[in-house]
Design an enzyme around this catalytic site. Structure first.
Site, PDB file in Angstrom:
ATOM      1  CG  ASN A  15      -2.117  16.455 -19.648  1.00 17.77           C
ATOM      2  OD1 ASN A  15      -0.996  15.756 -19.287  1.00 17.77           O
ATOM      3  ND2 ASN A  15      -3.360  15.958 -19.090  1.00 17.77           N
ATOM      4  NE  ARG A  75       0.389  16.523 -12.645  1.00 17.23           N
ATOM      5  CZ  ARG A  75       1.034  15.968 -11.652  1.00 17.23           C
ATOM      6  NH1 ARG A  75       0.610  15.650 -10.507  1.00 17.23           N
ATOM      7  NH2 ARG A  75       2.025  15.182 -12.354  1.00 17.23           N
ATOM      8  CG  HIS A 107       1.258  15.377 -23.436  1.00 15.42           C
ATOM      9  ND1 HIS A 107       1.869  16.470 -23.277  1.00 15.42           N
ATOM     10  CD2 HIS A 107       2.282  14.500 -22.762  1.00 15.42           C
ATOM     11  CE1 HIS A 107       3.192  16.299 -22.920  1.00 15.42           C
ATOM     12  NE2 HIS A 107       3.345  15.241 -22.395  1.00 15.42           N
ATOM     13  CE  LYS A 159      -0.330  13.479 -14.573  1.00 15.45           C
ATOM     14  NZ  LYS A 159      -0.667  14.112 -15.951  1.00 15.45           N
ATOM     15  CE  LYS A 193       5.221  17.504 -13.517  1.00 16.47           C
ATOM     16  NZ  LYS A 193       5.234  16.401 -14.387  1.00 16.47           N
ATOM     17  NE  ARG A 201      -4.268  -1.902   1.896  1.00 16.50           N
ATOM     18  CZ  ARG A 201      -4.441  -2.929   2.660  1.00 16.50           C
ATOM     19  NH1 ARG A 201      -3.543  -2.900   3.956  1.00 16.50           N
ATOM     20  NH2 ARG A 201      -5.199  -3.882   2.612  1.00 16.50           N
ATOM     21  CD  GLU A 214      -4.031  15.605 -15.715  1.00 18.01           C
ATOM     22  OE1 GLU A 214      -2.880  15.335 -15.404  1.00 18.01           O
ATOM     23  OE2 GLU A 214      -4.653  15.065 -16.410  1.00 18.01           O
ATOM     24  CG  HIS A 270       6.466  11.333 -24.432  1.00 19.45           C
ATOM     25  ND1 HIS A 270       5.104  11.028 -24.705  1.00 19.45           N
ATOM     26  CD2 HIS A 270       6.718  12.426 -23.583  1.00 19.45           C
ATOM     27  CE1 HIS A 270       4.537  12.035 -23.851  1.00 19.45           C
ATOM     28  NE2 HIS A 270       5.358  12.764 -22.929  1.00 19.45           N
ATOM     29  CD  GLU A 329       6.801  16.452 -21.997  1.00 18.94           C
ATOM     30  OE1 GLU A 329       6.498  17.440 -21.320  1.00 18.94           O
ATOM     31  OE2 GLU A 329       6.180  15.459 -22.237  1.00 18.94           O
ATOM     32  CG  HIS A 387      -0.212  10.290 -24.772  1.00 18.02           C
ATOM     33  ND1 HIS A 387      -0.875  10.293 -23.370  1.00 18.02           N
ATOM     34  CD2 HIS A 387       0.938  10.574 -24.190  1.00 18.02           C
ATOM     35  CE1 HIS A 387      -0.094  10.775 -22.476  1.00 18.02           C
ATOM     36  NE2 HIS A 387       1.124  10.607 -22.866  1.00 18.02           N
TER      37      HIS A 387
HETATM   38  N1  GLY Z   1       3.512  14.883 -17.384  1.00 20.38           N
HETATM   39  C1  GLY Z   1       2.344  15.593 -17.114  1.00 20.38           C
HETATM   40  C2  GLY Z   1       2.199  15.837 -15.612  1.00 20.38           C
HETATM   41  O1  GLY Z   1       2.884  15.372 -14.790  1.00 20.38           O
HETATM   42  O2  GLY Z   1       1.117  16.041 -15.091  1.00 20.38           O
END
Ligand code: GLY
Length: 354
Positions: free
Chosen positions: A248, A244, A251, A139, A230, A117, A240, A268, A181, A255
């Site tokens: 993206n 947040r 993305h 993430k 960030k 956990r 998010e 990426h 990025e 993606h």
């Molecule tokens: N890579 C995008 C984030 O960390 O929200």
């Protein structure tokens, strides 16, 4: 050496980020000072282990060496990591140490977040992409046949150690993928609502040559700025739920490109840059920005000479977008530019996209 802190509202989840150029030989003892228990499992990228394993000094028994590539972020490797941790007898006080790029950080973080956990994990990003993005913010994920990062959790690391020396040996394509990025922050800076005014656009445009040449002093400032932006976003919206989503940017399309081309054709960062160009074109078509801003953005991207994304069948792209976590109630979420360094979320249906 630069010290930053990610301040999460639940105080015990806050953590330091260290950015430094110290010898790699000194890293192990610094990392181990951050561990509460007696045991740890190091998850390390094969390439990093090959180049730096002797300097890092972890034993074979302490390591799980992960082959490189997005497809390694899979259920089977996740299971193997957990089994190794169980065999080693890691307890809830012990820790996982992730040394590598985004793939290593994501799978190691997910294993740490779910082992008993949740146990501590320490991020040691060795690629530019992991330094400026994936190692910070908690993430964690593995991929599924249905799409990227579909199985995972938000789970913050205990600390992040960025040693710039790793970036010297990064192959050119991997370095560029990180720059994908990095440039993202140019277009979202104001929306990050950082308490400090960084003027990242000026920094990027004034230091392009030094960034391309990997000048370590410049990279130190570059990574610091990206992480301030960030952290500001993560601090305001860890899970998010709103703000947040701006991280993206590029993305949604990016993606989908990776998914449609089976993670083989583009990195990426290349896919994200394709996604940024797509977002600018879409925003101009929808009257959110004028063509001058799109030209300005394309000029910045062109300076880094990213691999161009070939045109892909839009039906396949849309099918992939619908599987993405960012899809809601049949609509696809795009982060689109609305002004210089400013973006907002727009939900679009299939017809509007095609
Ligand atoms: N890579 C995008 C984030 O960390 O929200």
């Amino acid at each position: 050496m630069i010290n930053l802190e990610v301040k999460i509202s639940e105080k015990e989840k806050s953590y330091p980020i260290i950015i430094e150029q110290d010898k790699i030989e000194n890293l192990k003892s610094k990392i181990l000072k951050n561990i509460r228990g007696q045991k740890f499992l190091v998850i390390i990228s094969q390439q990093v282990d090959k180049l730096y394993g002797h300097l890092l000094g972890f034993s074979k028994e302490e390591k799980f060496v992960l082959k490189d590539g997005e497809k390694e972020k899979n259920l089977n490797n996740y299971k193997k990591i957990l089994e190794k941790a169980l065999k080693m007898g890691l307890t809830r006080k012990d820790a996982i140490i992730a040394i590598g790029g985004g793939v290593v950080g994501d799978i190691a973080g997910f294993a740490a977040g779910t082992y008993m956990r949740g146990i501590d994990y320490i991020q040691v990003p060795t690629t530019l992409l992991a330094c400026v993005d994936s190692s910070v913010g908690g993430k964690t994920a593995i991929n599924s046949l249905f799409g990227k990062n579909l199985v995972g959790c938000f789970y913050q690391p205990k600390s992040v150690f960025i040693n710039l020396n790793f970036l010297k040996t990064l192959d050119e394509r991997q370095y560029k993928t990180g720059l994908g990025e990095v440039v993202k922050y140019v277009f979202i800076e104001k929306s990050c609502k950082c308490s400090e005014e960084l003027n990242f656009t000026n920094f990027i445009t004034e230091h392009t040559d030094k960034i391309i040449a990997r000048n370590l002093q410049t990279l130190e400032s570059l990574i610091e700025m990206c992480l301030k932006l960030k952290s500001s976003v993560v601090e305001q919206d860890e899970k998010e739920l709103g703000l947040r989503k701006i991280l993206n940017f590029g993305h949604t399309y990016g993606h989908a490109v990776e998914q449609v081309t089976k993670y083989r054709k583009y990195t990426h960062g290349e896919a994200v840059v394709g996604g940024i160009r797509f977002a600018f074109a879409l925003a101009e078509k929808r009257g959110l920005i004028d063509k001058n801003y799109r030209f300005f953005a394309n000029d910045i991207l062109d300076k880094y000479n990213f691999k161009q994304i070939q045109e892909l069948p839009i039906s396949k792209i849309i099918a992939a977008m619908k599987m993405d976590k960012k899809a809601e109630f049949g609509k696809i979420s795009f982060i689109l530019p609305t002004d210089y360094s400013t973006v907002e979320e727009v939900l679009l249906n299939e017809d509007e996209i095609s």
